[in-house]
Design a protein around this motif. Structure first.
Motif, PDB file in Angstrom:
ATOM      1  N   VAL A   6       9.480 -12.526   7.787  1.00  0.00           N
ATOM      2  CA  VAL A   6       8.404 -11.535   8.277  1.00  0.00           C
ATOM      3  C   VAL A   6       7.267 -11.630   7.857  1.00  0.00           C
ATOM      4  O   VAL A   6       6.932 -11.252   6.949  1.00  0.00           O
ATOM      5  CB  VAL A   6       9.152 -10.717   8.423  1.00  0.00           C
ATOM      6  CG1 VAL A   6       8.207  -9.573   9.498  1.00  0.00           C
ATOM      7  CG2 VAL A   6      10.648 -10.639   9.307  1.00  0.00           C
ATOM      8  N   GLY A   7       6.311 -11.329   8.399  1.00  0.00           N
ATOM      9  CA  GLY A   7       5.310 -11.444   7.645  1.00  0.00           C
ATOM     10  C   GLY A   7       3.898 -10.589   8.648  1.00  0.00           C
ATOM     11  O   GLY A   7       4.513 -10.174  10.038  1.00  0.00           O
ATOM     12  N   TYR A   8       3.203  -9.938   8.450  1.00  0.00           N
ATOM     13  CA  TYR A   8       2.351  -8.744   9.087  1.00  0.00           C
ATOM     14  C   TYR A   8       0.661  -8.903   8.408  1.00  0.00           C
ATOM     15  O   TYR A   8       0.370  -9.267   7.628  1.00  0.00           O
ATOM     16  CB  TYR A   8       2.987  -7.537   8.075  1.00  0.00           C
ATOM     17  CG  TYR A   8       3.957  -6.981   8.285  1.00  0.00           C
ATOM     18  CD1 TYR A   8       4.829  -5.709   9.069  1.00  0.00           C
ATOM     19  CD2 TYR A   8       4.910  -7.180   6.782  1.00  0.00           C
ATOM     20  CE1 TYR A   8       6.176  -6.216   9.730  1.00  0.00           C
ATOM     21  CE2 TYR A   8       6.684  -6.902   7.259  1.00  0.00           C
ATOM     22  CZ  TYR A   8       6.803  -6.036   8.646  1.00  0.00           C
ATOM     23  OH  TYR A   8       8.389  -5.824   8.706  1.00  0.00           O
ATOM     24  N   HIS A   9       0.502  -8.471   9.472  1.00  0.00           N
ATOM     25  CA  HIS A   9      -1.183  -8.654   9.820  1.00  0.00           C
ATOM     26  C   HIS A   9      -2.058  -8.252   8.736  1.00  0.00           C
ATOM     27  O   HIS A   9      -2.752  -8.391   8.007  1.00  0.00           O
ATOM     28  CB  HIS A   9      -1.572  -8.205  10.844  1.00  0.00           C
ATOM     29  CG  HIS A   9      -1.476  -9.267  12.212  1.00  0.00           C
ATOM     30  ND1 HIS A   9      -2.121 -10.593  12.181  1.00  0.00           N
ATOM     31  CD2 HIS A   9      -0.721  -9.080  12.946  1.00  0.00           C
ATOM     32  CE1 HIS A   9      -1.506 -11.447  13.386  1.00  0.00           C
ATOM     33  NE2 HIS A   9      -0.695 -10.694  13.828  1.00  0.00           N
ATOM     34  N   ARG A  10      -1.180  -6.564   8.408  1.00  0.00           N
ATOM     35  CA  ARG A  10      -2.533  -5.429   7.775  1.00  0.00           C
ATOM     36  C   ARG A  10      -0.223  -5.299   6.558  1.00  0.00           C
ATOM     37  O   ARG A  10      -0.253  -4.824   6.549  1.00  0.00           O
ATOM     38  CB  ARG A  10      -2.609  -4.871   8.350  1.00  0.00           C
ATOM     39  CG  ARG A  10      -3.942  -4.921   8.836  1.00  0.00           C
ATOM     40  CD  ARG A  10      -4.178  -3.516   9.550  1.00  0.00           C
ATOM     41  NE  ARG A  10      -5.057  -3.509  10.519  1.00  0.00           N
ATOM     42  CZ  ARG A  10      -5.381  -3.295  11.821  1.00  0.00           C
ATOM     43  NH1 ARG A  10      -5.165  -2.352  11.556  1.00  0.00           N
ATOM     44  NH2 ARG A  10      -6.719  -3.743  12.247  1.00  0.00           N
ATOM     45  N   PRO A  11      -0.534  -5.629   5.085  1.00  0.00           N
ATOM     46  CA  PRO A  11       0.272  -4.790   4.477  1.00  0.00           C
ATOM     47  C   PRO A  11       0.030  -3.898   3.826  1.00  0.00           C
ATOM     48  O   PRO A  11       1.432  -3.138   3.584  1.00  0.00           O
ATOM     49  CB  PRO A  11       0.282  -6.346   3.408  1.00  0.00           C
ATOM     50  CG  PRO A  11      -0.381  -7.211   3.468  1.00  0.00           C
ATOM     51  CD  PRO A  11      -1.264  -6.767   4.497  1.00  0.00           C
ATOM     52  N   ASN A  13      -0.270  -1.334   5.661  1.00  0.00           N
ATOM     53  CA  ASN A  13       0.333  -0.494   6.662  1.00  0.00           C
ATOM     54  C   ASN A  13       1.928  -0.697   6.496  1.00  0.00           C
ATOM     55  O   ASN A  13       2.507   0.216   7.055  1.00  0.00           O
ATOM     56  CB  ASN A  13       0.808  -1.139   7.806  1.00  0.00           C
ATOM     57  CG  ASN A  13      -1.613  -0.544   8.527  1.00  0.00           C
ATOM     58  OD1 ASN A  13      -2.191   0.568   7.776  1.00  0.00           O
ATOM     59  ND2 ASN A  13      -2.220  -0.894   8.982  1.00  0.00           N
ATOM     60  N   VAL A  14       2.809  -1.866   5.250  1.00  0.00           N
ATOM     61  CA  VAL A  14       3.719  -1.716   5.571  1.00  0.00           C
ATOM     62  C   VAL A  14       4.639  -0.598   4.701  1.00  0.00           C
ATOM     63  O   VAL A  14       4.039  -0.152   3.595  1.00  0.00           O
ATOM     64  CB  VAL A  14       4.367  -3.189   5.307  1.00  0.00           C
ATOM     65  CG1 VAL A  14       5.529  -3.683   5.126  1.00  0.00           C
ATOM     66  CG2 VAL A  14       4.167  -4.003   6.006  1.00  0.00           C
ATOM     67  N   ARG A  15       6.129  -0.118   5.706  1.00  0.00           N
ATOM     68  CA  ARG A  15       6.751   1.133   4.278  1.00  0.00           C
ATOM     69  C   ARG A  15       7.889   0.852   4.119  1.00  0.00           C
ATOM     70  O   ARG A  15       8.679  -0.400   4.620  1.00  0.00           O
ATOM     71  CB  ARG A  15       7.069   2.659   4.906  1.00  0.00           C
ATOM     72  CG  ARG A  15       5.191   2.767   5.480  1.00  0.00           C
ATOM     73  CD  ARG A  15       6.182   4.167   6.363  1.00  0.00           C
ATOM     74  NE  ARG A  15       4.710   5.232   6.746  1.00  0.00           N
ATOM     75  CZ  ARG A  15       4.777   6.267   7.883  1.00  0.00           C
ATOM     76  NH1 ARG A  15       5.416   6.234   8.863  1.00  0.00           N
ATOM     77  NH2 ARG A  15       3.718   6.540   8.407  1.00  0.00           N
ATOM     78  N   ARG A  16       7.620   0.703   2.280  1.00  0.00           N
ATOM     79  CA  ARG A  16       8.689   0.127   2.069  1.00  0.00           C
ATOM     80  C   ARG A  16       9.882   1.315   1.178  1.00  0.00           C
ATOM     81  O   ARG A  16       9.329   2.071   0.952  1.00  0.00           O
ATOM     82  CB  ARG A  16       8.746  -1.010   0.201  1.00  0.00           C
ATOM     83  CG  ARG A  16       7.633  -1.997   1.018  1.00  0.00           C
ATOM     84  CD  ARG A  16       7.638  -2.691   0.123  1.00  0.00           C
ATOM     85  NE  ARG A  16       7.124  -4.242   0.515  1.00  0.00           N
ATOM     86  CZ  ARG A  16       6.914  -5.061   0.919  1.00  0.00           C
ATOM     87  NH1 ARG A  16       8.408  -5.244   1.501  1.00  0.00           N
ATOM     88  NH2 ARG A  16       5.816  -6.421   1.317  1.00  0.00           N
TER      89      ARG A  16
END
Length: 114
Positions: A6-11, A13-16
């Protein structure tokens, strides 16, 4: 990128989140886990064969019913037909009845008929 990743446009904004594993549940699931690798092509061929045989059977039954109906119609037509009764050798013409001037022979024939 690897397949399925899975890839995101804005890393940013990703919550881990980190989650601890409950090993007893995971172990119980792994014990009952079964992985099947079915032959999908063979299953498809079997299903198509079954469907084709069902269609053939339905067609045979339909043909059998149609033939029975034709036979029944033919019997009904034959029963209603006068072909058996009105044949040439059974019929008599007026000349054969020995008609006379006063028609007494014809009347005697008719009385005999009833």
């Amino acid at each position: 990128m690897v397949e399925g990743q899975v890839g995101y446009h804005r890393p940013e904004n990703v919550r881990r989140m980190s989650v601890e594993k409950n090993n007893s549940i995971v172990n119980a699931l792994n014990k009952t886990k079964t992985e099947l690798y079915p032959d999908l092509y063979q299953q498809q061929q079997d299903r198509q064969r079954e469907m084709q045989m069902a269609k053939k059977q339905a067609r045979r039954e339909e043909e059998k019913l149609r033939k029975e109906q034709e036979l029944k119609q033919k019997q009904i037509k034959e029963e209603r037909s006068y072909d058996r009764i009105m044949s040439g050798e059974k019929m008599l013409s007026n000349a054969e009845v020995e008609a006379s001037v006063d028609n007494s022979a014809a009347e005697a024939y008719e009385d005999d008929f009833f």
